[in-house]
Enzyme design. Structure first.
Site, PDB file in Angstrom:
ATOM      1  N   CYS A 136       6.571   3.384   4.684  1.00 56.55           N
ATOM      2  CA  CYS A 136       5.795   1.977   3.932  1.00 56.55           C
ATOM      3  C   CYS A 136       7.056   1.653   2.981  1.00 56.55           C
ATOM      4  O   CYS A 136       7.342   3.027   2.231  1.00 56.55           O
ATOM      5  CB  CYS A 136       4.698   1.534   3.751  1.00 56.55           C
ATOM      6  SG  CYS A 136       4.524   0.814   2.294  1.00 56.55           S
ATOM      7  N   HIS A 166       7.547  -0.111   0.893  1.00 57.18           N
ATOM      8  CA  HIS A 166       7.710  -0.740  -0.639  1.00 57.18           C
ATOM      9  C   HIS A 166       7.041   0.455  -1.381  1.00 57.18           C
ATOM     10  O   HIS A 166       6.943   0.228  -2.789  1.00 57.18           O
ATOM     11  CB  HIS A 166       6.128  -1.451  -0.743  1.00 57.18           C
ATOM     12  CG  HIS A 166       6.625  -2.627   0.651  1.00 57.18           C
ATOM     13  ND1 HIS A 166       6.142  -3.838   1.363  1.00 57.18           N
ATOM     14  CD2 HIS A 166       8.488  -3.372  -0.018  1.00 57.18           C
ATOM     15  CE1 HIS A 166       7.118  -4.617   2.058  1.00 57.18           C
ATOM     16  NE2 HIS A 166       7.782  -4.365   0.916  1.00 57.18           N
ATOM     17  N   HIS A 167       6.166   1.346  -1.028  1.00 52.69           N
ATOM     18  CA  HIS A 167       5.377   2.651  -1.231  1.00 52.69           C
ATOM     19  C   HIS A 167       5.689   3.764  -1.248  1.00 52.69           C
ATOM     20  O   HIS A 167       5.040   4.966  -1.503  1.00 52.69           O
ATOM     21  CB  HIS A 167       4.069   2.783  -1.331  1.00 52.69           C
ATOM     22  CG  HIS A 167       3.065   0.761  -1.982  1.00 52.69           C
ATOM     23  ND1 HIS A 167       3.249  -0.077  -0.775  1.00 52.69           N
ATOM     24  CD2 HIS A 167       3.132   0.339  -2.717  1.00 52.69           C
ATOM     25  CE1 HIS A 167       3.159  -1.212  -2.121  1.00 52.69           C
ATOM     26  NE2 HIS A 167       2.895  -1.479  -2.839  1.00 52.69           N
ATOM     27  N   CYS A 227      -1.160   1.812   1.931  1.00 49.81           N
ATOM     28  CA  CYS A 227      -0.836   1.879   1.048  1.00 49.81           C
ATOM     29  C   CYS A 227      -1.816   0.890   0.615  1.00 49.81           C
ATOM     30  O   CYS A 227      -2.530   0.310  -0.694  1.00 49.81           O
ATOM     31  CB  CYS A 227       0.610   1.302   0.798  1.00 49.81           C
ATOM     32  SG  CYS A 227       1.684   0.029   1.929  1.00 49.81           S
TER      33      CYS A 227
HETATM   34 ZN   LIG Z   1       3.343  -0.582   0.927  1.00 49.93          ZN
END
Ligand SMILES: [Zn+2]
Length: 199
Positions: A87, A89-90, A158
């Protein structure tokens, strides 16, 4: 032994990443010189390069490499293709399954190539929604099919390990083209054929 599988990692990239991971380990309050962590920055550097190798690969070229002229127009479905991605974003994994269908328009491709296309787009910093349309677009570009569909179901660590901590949620995304977008009978047939797998 006639068969050798070799892995190659760019030295400069590996060293740069390892330096950064050493810093990260320190900032997290750990001792990078501790025995168990001594080789961790180097391992992480290589693992992240492996998990993002898709950037250097061309999905359309892979499909084209096994594209054959074939006068069939029956839907081809490959379901339950395992995928492991990261992912964006994380930088935490998400994993699940992809289901792919296409209706040939003069050309077919190797079934294993469809699975490779999933890997090529999964092995990047990703979001599930974009990966779904990237796989669809590669199939359209290579095969110009009468119809195509991609459904992905995945679990996002996440969401499971942090944030809302929902351990049993899964996310389904889909993208449709041509006959599989516009013809409800064909589309429902595809969804029925993969539905035994959908949670
Ligand atoms: Zn994420």
């Amino acid at each position: 032994m006639a068969y050798h599988k070799t892995e190659y990692y760019d030295k400069e990239t590996t060293e740069g990443l390892a330096d950064a991971y050493t810093k990260i380990i320190q900032l997290l309050g750990e001792d990078p010189q501790r025995e168990g962590l001594l080789k961790t920055p180097d391992r992480m550097a290589k693992a992240m390069q492996f998990m993002t190798q898709g950037y250097a690969q061309d999905a359309v070229a892979v499909l084209n490499s096994a594209r054959f002229e074939e006068a069939v127009s029956e839907m081809v479905i490959v379901k339950d293709i395992e995928l492991y991605s990261v992912c964006e974003h994380h930088l935490v994994p998400f994993y699940g399954k992809a289901h792919i269908a296409y209706i040939p328009n003069g050309y077919i491709t190797g079934l294993s190539k469809l699975a490779r296309v999933v890997d090529i787009y999964a092995r990047r910093l990703q979001v599930q929604e974009r990966m779904t349309t990237q796989i669809l677009d590669a199939i359209i570009e290579s095969l110009n099919p009468l119809g195509a569909a991609v459904v992905i179901e995945a679990r996002h660590l996440c969401m499971m390990m942090r944030g809302v901590q929902k351990q049993n949620s899964s996310t389904t995304t889909s993208a449709f083209h041509g006959e599989l977008l516009n013809n409800h009978v064909t589309r429902n047939e595809f969804l029925k054929l993969i539905s035994s797998r959908l949670a």
